[in-house]
Design an enzyme around this catalytic site. Structure first.
Site, short mmCIF file in Angstrom:
data_model
loop_
_atom_site.label_atom_id
_atom_site.label_comp_id
_atom_site.label_asym_id
_atom_site.label_seq_id
_atom_site.Cartn_x
_atom_site.Cartn_y
_atom_site.Cartn_z
N GLU A 34 0.82 -1.14 -0.11
CA GLU A 34 0.05 -0.08 0.05
C GLU A 34 0.85 1.13 -0.06
O GLU A 34 0.26 2.47 0.49
CB GLU A 34 -0.84 -0.05 1.16
CG GLU A 34 -2.08 -1.23 1.33
CD GLU A 34 -2.99 -1.28 2.36
OE1 GLU A 34 -3.47 -0.21 2.62
OE2 GLU A 34 -2.44 -2.13 3.32
N SER A 164 -6.46 -2.27 1.61
CA SER A 164 -7.07 -1.71 0.29
C SER A 164 -7.49 -2.52 -0.77
O SER A 164 -7.01 -2.37 -1.99
CB SER A 164 -5.90 -0.70 -0.10
OG SER A 164 -5.51 0.25 0.73
N TYR A 234 -9.39 4.36 -5.14
CA TYR A 234 -8.49 5.30 -5.11
C TYR A 234 -8.42 6.03 -6.34
O TYR A 234 -7.57 7.08 -6.63
CB TYR A 234 -7.01 4.66 -4.70
CG TYR A 234 -6.95 4.14 -3.35
CD1 TYR A 234 -7.28 4.60 -2.25
CD2 TYR A 234 -6.90 2.62 -3.20
CE1 TYR A 234 -7.08 4.28 -0.89
CE2 TYR A 234 -6.97 2.14 -1.86
CZ TYR A 234 -6.91 2.89 -1.04
OH TYR A 234 -6.98 2.37 0.51
N ARG A 272 -10.97 2.98 11.26
CA ARG A 272 -12.05 2.78 10.55
C ARG A 272 -12.72 1.48 10.50
O ARG A 272 -11.85 0.45 10.28
CB ARG A 272 -12.07 3.17 9.12
CG ARG A 272 -13.30 3.54 8.39
CD ARG A 272 -12.82 3.87 6.63
NE ARG A 272 -12.61 2.51 6.18
CZ ARG A 272 -11.42 2.25 5.35
NH1 ARG A 272 -10.45 3.16 5.24
NH2 ARG A 272 -11.27 1.13 4.81
N ASP A 274 -14.87 -1.85 8.62
CA ASP A 274 -15.85 -1.85 7.58
C ASP A 274 -16.72 -2.84 7.74
O ASP A 274 -16.48 -3.76 8.36
CB ASP A 274 -14.81 -2.44 6.25
CG ASP A 274 -13.82 -1.34 5.93
OD1 ASP A 274 -14.46 -0.09 6.14
OD2 ASP A 274 -12.70 -1.74 5.48
N GLU A 288 -13.39 -5.82 8.70
CA GLU A 288 -12.19 -5.54 9.34
C GLU A 288 -11.92 -4.14 10.06
O GLU A 288 -12.99 -3.37 9.80
CB GLU A 288 -11.20 -5.71 8.24
CG GLU A 288 -11.30 -4.45 7.12
CD GLU A 288 -10.19 -4.59 6.11
OE1 GLU A 288 -9.08 -4.32 6.56
OE2 GLU A 288 -10.44 -4.99 4.87
N ASN A 290 -9.40 -1.02 10.22
CA ASN A 290 -8.17 -0.17 9.53
C ASN A 290 -7.75 0.69 10.66
O ASN A 290 -8.35 1.50 11.18
CB ASN A 290 -8.53 0.55 8.45
CG ASN A 290 -9.07 -0.33 7.36
OD1 ASN A 290 -8.42 -0.81 6.64
ND2 ASN A 290 -10.37 -0.57 7.26
N GLY A 294 -6.70 5.46 5.32
CA GLY A 294 -6.28 6.42 4.14
C GLY A 294 -6.85 7.91 4.48
O GLY A 294 -7.73 8.02 4.87
#
Length: 331
Positions: A34, A164, A234, A272, A274, A288, A290, A294
């Protein structure tokens, strides 16, 4: 909870004087899969901190950070490395900073290492009764076709320790399993086969403030293509982000589950979570956490924060405040 009441609950920033942070190394880049996303995030964070007069400078990767610490030029670290194996989300960086006595942002060693491993994170969630898709851990040499029969197609095949959407495949037929496993196996660590939940893709940002963590409004992600892959995250400009993603009791519930999942995994400061919502049953399934999300132009924590009146520069400032906490207490 309304955006206004959540903003009130989050409260003001703790720190007013940027000099209180000293020299801040914005750690970006690294050598994980990443890297490019991290460089983009890092440039944005660096610009935001400097705009608020923080004495911040860029550092590319952990070896360069060690050199800067040895030179005496680092008072604290804003970690915006993504991923593992040269990224900053697997606990290695956190252990280094702890050993050297350098304050840093975000989750500590345990929360970082655990959340990087999707299989172990699921084990913790399941032990606490938190919902997550059924899964099979794939060791080298396992019969992936038997695993798929156990779960029932369609399934998701992915590396257990990447983010990602790196190395992730959606598999609808038995004939596509081997190629999916081959792709995921290009990345280090174990492989994970997971029941595919068909429905809404959602995410919930978490922000620490005033002695507690707070779940920001959810975001429902509507990609132009079939799913929210790396390109949709992205590159594409036609992905829709609806915030809040849900309404009423559904919004309250997803935020409750996300916050519980974040804290169950030992995470800290910001992050974060998900989530998938099953189209037929309406049930939520945790995917998951994070721990260094990002911070690009497409990123979701800043989008959610704006809904409660927190602009990007302030998000970065608040994350930096998490480096002032001691012993895991929320800044």
């Amino acid at each position: 909870m309304s955006a206004q009441s959540l903003a009130t609950k989050i409260g003001p920033c703790r720190v007013e004087d940027p000099a209180a942070f000293g020299r801040v190394a914005v750690l970006m880049g690294g050598t994980s899969a990443e890297r490019e996303v991290s460089l983009d995030s890092g440039r944005n964070v660096l610009e935001a901190l400097r705009a608020r007069s923080v004495d911040a400078f860029a550092v590319d990767g952990i070896p360069a950070l060690i050199d800067a610490i040895r030179a005496g030029s680092v008072d604290r670290v804003f970690n915006i490395l993504h991923g593992n194996k040269g990224g900053g989300e697997d606990g290695v960086l956190q252990g280094l900073c702890e050993a050297l006595g350098v304050p840093y942002t975000g989750s500590r060693v345990l929360g970082s290492a655990l959340s990087m491993d999707k299989i172990r994170t699921k084990q913790v969630w399941l032990s606490m009764g938190l919902p997550t898709p059924r899964y099979v851990r794939l060791a080298q040499g396992d019969d992936v076709h038997a695993a798929a029969r156990e779960l029932g197609l369609p399934v998701i095949v992915k590396p257990s320790s990447e983010g990602s959407s790196v190395g992730v495949s959606r598999v609808f037929s038995d004939a596509d399993l081997d190629a999916a496993v081959e792709l995921a196996a290009r990345y280090p660590g174990e492989l994970l086969m997971e029941q595919m939940i068909v429905g809404d893709e959602l995410t919930v940002g978490i922000l620490g403030s005033d002695g507690a963590h707070h779940a920001l409004p959810s975001i429902r992600i509507v990609p132009k293509g079939e799913w929210y892959d790396y390109n949709a995250k992205y590159i594409a400009e036609d992905t829709q982000y609806l915030c809040p993603g849900l309404q009423g009791s559904d919004e309250d519930e997803i935020r409750r589950i996300a916050l519980a999942a974040f804290e169950a995994a030992g995470c800290f400061g910001w992050g974060r979570v998900d989530v998938m919502r099953d189209r037929n049953s309406g049930k939520f399934h945790l995917l998951e956490v994070n721990t260094a999300p990002g911070m690009t132009s497409h990123s979701l924590v800043p989008k959610a924060a704006r809904q409660v009146g927190i602009p990007f520069e302030e998000v970065c400032w608040r994350v930096l405040e998490s480096s002032l906490a001691q012993g895991g207490a929320v800044a």
